[in-house]
Scaffold this motif. Structure first.
Motif, PDB file in Angstrom:
ATOM      1  N   ILE A  14      26.788  44.494  42.698  1.00 30.78           N
ATOM      2  CA  ILE A  14      25.818  43.963  41.075  1.00 30.78           C
ATOM      3  C   ILE A  14      27.435  43.593  39.936  1.00 30.78           C
ATOM      4  O   ILE A  14      27.081  42.983  39.360  1.00 30.78           O
ATOM      5  N   LEU A  15      27.672  44.577  40.092  1.00 27.86           N
ATOM      6  CA  LEU A  15      28.978  43.924  38.926  1.00 27.86           C
ATOM      7  C   LEU A  15      29.891  42.530  39.447  1.00 27.86           C
ATOM      8  O   LEU A  15      29.936  41.790  38.046  1.00 27.86           O
ATOM      9  N   THR A  16      30.138  42.288  40.550  1.00 34.94           N
ATOM     10  CA  THR A  16      30.733  41.209  40.622  1.00 34.94           C
ATOM     11  C   THR A  16      29.633  39.849  40.168  1.00 34.94           C
ATOM     12  O   THR A  16      30.149  39.021  39.139  1.00 34.94           O
ATOM     13  N   VAL A  17      28.331  40.303  40.185  1.00 30.58           N
ATOM     14  CA  VAL A  17      26.839  39.019  39.552  1.00 30.58           C
ATOM     15  C   VAL A  17      27.124  39.221  37.940  1.00 30.58           C
ATOM     16  O   VAL A  17      27.396  38.483  37.246  1.00 30.58           O
ATOM     17  N   VAL A  18      27.800  40.336  37.265  1.00 33.40           N
ATOM     18  CA  VAL A  18      27.700  40.910  35.999  1.00 33.40           C
ATOM     19  C   VAL A  18      29.035  40.243  35.268  1.00 33.40           C
ATOM     20  O   VAL A  18      28.851  38.981  34.350  1.00 33.40           O
ATOM     21  N   ILE A  19      30.181  39.986  35.830  1.00 33.45           N
ATOM     22  CA  ILE A  19      31.218  39.723  35.754  1.00 33.45           C
ATOM     23  C   ILE A  19      31.074  37.940  35.458  1.00 33.45           C
ATOM     24  O   ILE A  19      31.745  37.491  35.207  1.00 33.45           O
ATOM     25  N   GLY A  20      30.706  37.778  36.443  1.00 39.64           N
ATOM     26  CA  GLY A  20      30.639  35.877  37.090  1.00 39.64           C
ATOM     27  C   GLY A  20      29.644  35.642  35.541  1.00 39.64           C
ATOM     28  O   GLY A  20      29.755  34.596  35.734  1.00 39.64           O
ATOM     29  N   ALA A  39      38.130  28.074  29.195  1.00 45.16           N
ATOM     30  CA  ALA A  39      37.143  27.770  29.965  1.00 45.16           C
ATOM     31  C   ALA A  39      37.374  27.399  30.823  1.00 45.16           C
ATOM     32  O   ALA A  39      36.649  27.497  31.873  1.00 45.16           O
ATOM     33  N   THR A  40      38.653  26.421  31.532  1.00 39.45           N
ATOM     34  CA  THR A  40      38.444  26.581  32.457  1.00 39.45           C
ATOM     35  C   THR A  40      39.177  27.635  33.374  1.00 39.45           C
ATOM     36  O   THR A  40      39.018  27.900  34.276  1.00 39.45           O
ATOM     37  N   ALA A  41      39.547  29.066  32.910  1.00 40.28           N
ATOM     38  CA  ALA A  41      40.137  30.421  33.269  1.00 40.28           C
ATOM     39  C   ALA A  41      38.800  31.047  33.144  1.00 40.28           C
ATOM     40  O   ALA A  41      38.778  31.552  34.333  1.00 40.28           O
ATOM     41  N   MET A  42      37.682  31.145  32.718  1.00 40.27           N
ATOM     42  CA  MET A  42      36.809  31.747  33.274  1.00 40.27           C
ATOM     43  C   MET A  42      36.080  30.579  34.113  1.00 40.27           C
ATOM     44  O   MET A  42      35.246  31.980  34.971  1.00 40.27           O
ATOM     45  N   ILE A  43      35.927  29.414  34.054  1.00 40.98           N
ATOM     46  CA  ILE A  43      35.315  28.392  35.459  1.00 40.98           C
ATOM     47  C   ILE A  43      36.059  29.380  36.700  1.00 40.98           C
ATOM     48  O   ILE A  43      35.032  29.823  37.767  1.00 40.98           O
ATOM     49  N   LEU A  44      37.449  29.346  36.466  1.00 42.27           N
ATOM     50  CA  LEU A  44      37.812  30.069  37.652  1.00 42.27           C
ATOM     51  C   LEU A  44      37.269  31.322  37.582  1.00 42.27           C
ATOM     52  O   LEU A  44      37.284  32.078  38.696  1.00 42.27           O
ATOM     53  N   VAL A  45      37.625  32.250  36.996  1.00 41.04           N
ATOM     54  CA  VAL A  45      36.846  33.374  37.327  1.00 41.04           C
ATOM     55  C   VAL A  45      35.620  34.106  37.784  1.00 41.04           C
ATOM     56  O   VAL A  45      35.275  34.406  38.839  1.00 41.04           O
ATOM     57  N   ALA A  46      34.805  32.409  37.178  1.00 41.90           N
ATOM     58  CA  ALA A  46      33.517  32.696  37.939  1.00 41.90           C
ATOM     59  C   ALA A  46      33.402  32.488  39.634  1.00 41.90           C
ATOM     60  O   ALA A  46      32.568  32.978  39.998  1.00 41.90           O
ATOM     61  N   ALA A  47      34.267  31.694  39.346  1.00 38.82           N
ATOM     62  CA  ALA A  47      34.384  31.139  41.068  1.00 38.82           C
ATOM     63  C   ALA A  47      34.418  31.716  42.364  1.00 38.82           C
ATOM     64  O   ALA A  47      34.774  32.345  43.301  1.00 38.82           O
ATOM     65  N   TRP A  48      35.641  32.881  41.260  1.00 37.74           N
ATOM     66  CA  TRP A  48      36.643  33.800  42.003  1.00 37.74           C
ATOM     67  C   TRP A  48      35.276  34.449  42.862  1.00 37.74           C
ATOM     68  O   TRP A  48      35.605  35.597  43.704  1.00 37.74           O
ATOM     69  N   ASN A  52      34.248  36.612  45.871  1.00 40.69           N
ATOM     70  CA  ASN A  52      34.306  38.278  46.210  1.00 40.69           C
ATOM     71  C   ASN A  52      32.741  38.825  46.945  1.00 40.69           C
ATOM     72  O   ASN A  52      32.530  38.937  47.195  1.00 40.69           O
ATOM     73  N   TYR A  53      31.789  38.216  46.309  1.00 39.92           N
ATOM     74  CA  TYR A  53      30.541  38.422  46.144  1.00 39.92           C
ATOM     75  C   TYR A  53      29.484  38.156  47.855  1.00 39.92           C
ATOM     76  O   TYR A  53      29.316  39.333  48.861  1.00 39.92           O
ATOM     77  N   ARG A  54      30.154  37.153  48.263  1.00 38.92           N
ATOM     78  CA  ARG A  54      29.943  36.907  49.666  1.00 38.92           C
ATOM     79  C   ARG A  54      30.806  37.104  50.237  1.00 38.92           C
ATOM     80  O   ARG A  54      30.414  37.543  51.736  1.00 38.92           O
ATOM     81  N   LEU A  55      32.505  37.946  50.625  1.00 34.35           N
ATOM     82  CA  LEU A  55      32.867  38.439  50.780  1.00 34.35           C
ATOM     83  C   LEU A  55      32.300  39.511  51.474  1.00 34.35           C
ATOM     84  O   LEU A  55      32.169  40.315  52.388  1.00 34.35           O
ATOM     85  N   TRP A  56      31.233  40.501  50.187  1.00 34.49           N
ATOM     86  CA  TRP A  56      30.826  41.380  50.398  1.00 34.49           C
ATOM     87  C   TRP A  56      29.714  41.546  50.900  1.00 34.49           C
ATOM     88  O   TRP A  56      29.556  41.986  51.228  1.00 34.49           O
ATOM     89  N   LYS A  57      29.173  40.084  50.395  1.00 36.31           N
ATOM     90  CA  LYS A  57      28.274  40.323  51.634  1.00 36.31           C
ATOM     91  C   LYS A  57      27.783  40.257  52.482  1.00 36.31           C
ATOM     92  O   LYS A  57      27.219  40.861  53.482  1.00 36.31           O
ATOM     93  N   ARG A  58      29.067  40.087  53.552  1.00 37.60           N
ATOM     94  CA  ARG A  58      28.984  39.596  54.557  1.00 37.60           C
ATOM     95  C   ARG A  58      29.843  40.876  55.126  1.00 37.60           C
ATOM     96  O   ARG A  58      28.886  41.434  56.272  1.00 37.60           O
TER      97      ARG A  58
END
Length: 60
Positions: A14-20, A39-48, A52-58
């Motif tokens: 949930i924290l990952t989704v909120v940060i994204g 803007a580029t940095a924030m898009i990179l953070v969102a992509a990361w 992370n979400y996919r790894l934790w979900k797995r």
């Protein structure tokens, strides 16, 4: 050791989704203000956060 690892993993997801979402919002505002480096940095953070979400979900 944590008492309930499953609950902690859910909280982290949930924290990952909120940060994204926050990073996407800041990225949009930065684009509107023509701050392209931020803007580029924030898009990179969102992509990361998506990675992370996919790894934790797995794992859960």
């Amino acid at each position: 050791m944590a008492r309930n690892p499953q609950k902690i993993m859910q909280l982290m997801a949930i924290l990952t989704v909120v940060i994204g979402f926050a990073a996407i919002a800041v990225g949009i505002v930065a684009i509107a203000k023509e701050e392209y480096i931020i803007a580029t940095a924030m898009i990179l953070v969102a992509a990361w956060q998506v990675v992370n979400y996919r790894l934790w979900k797995r794992k859960s």
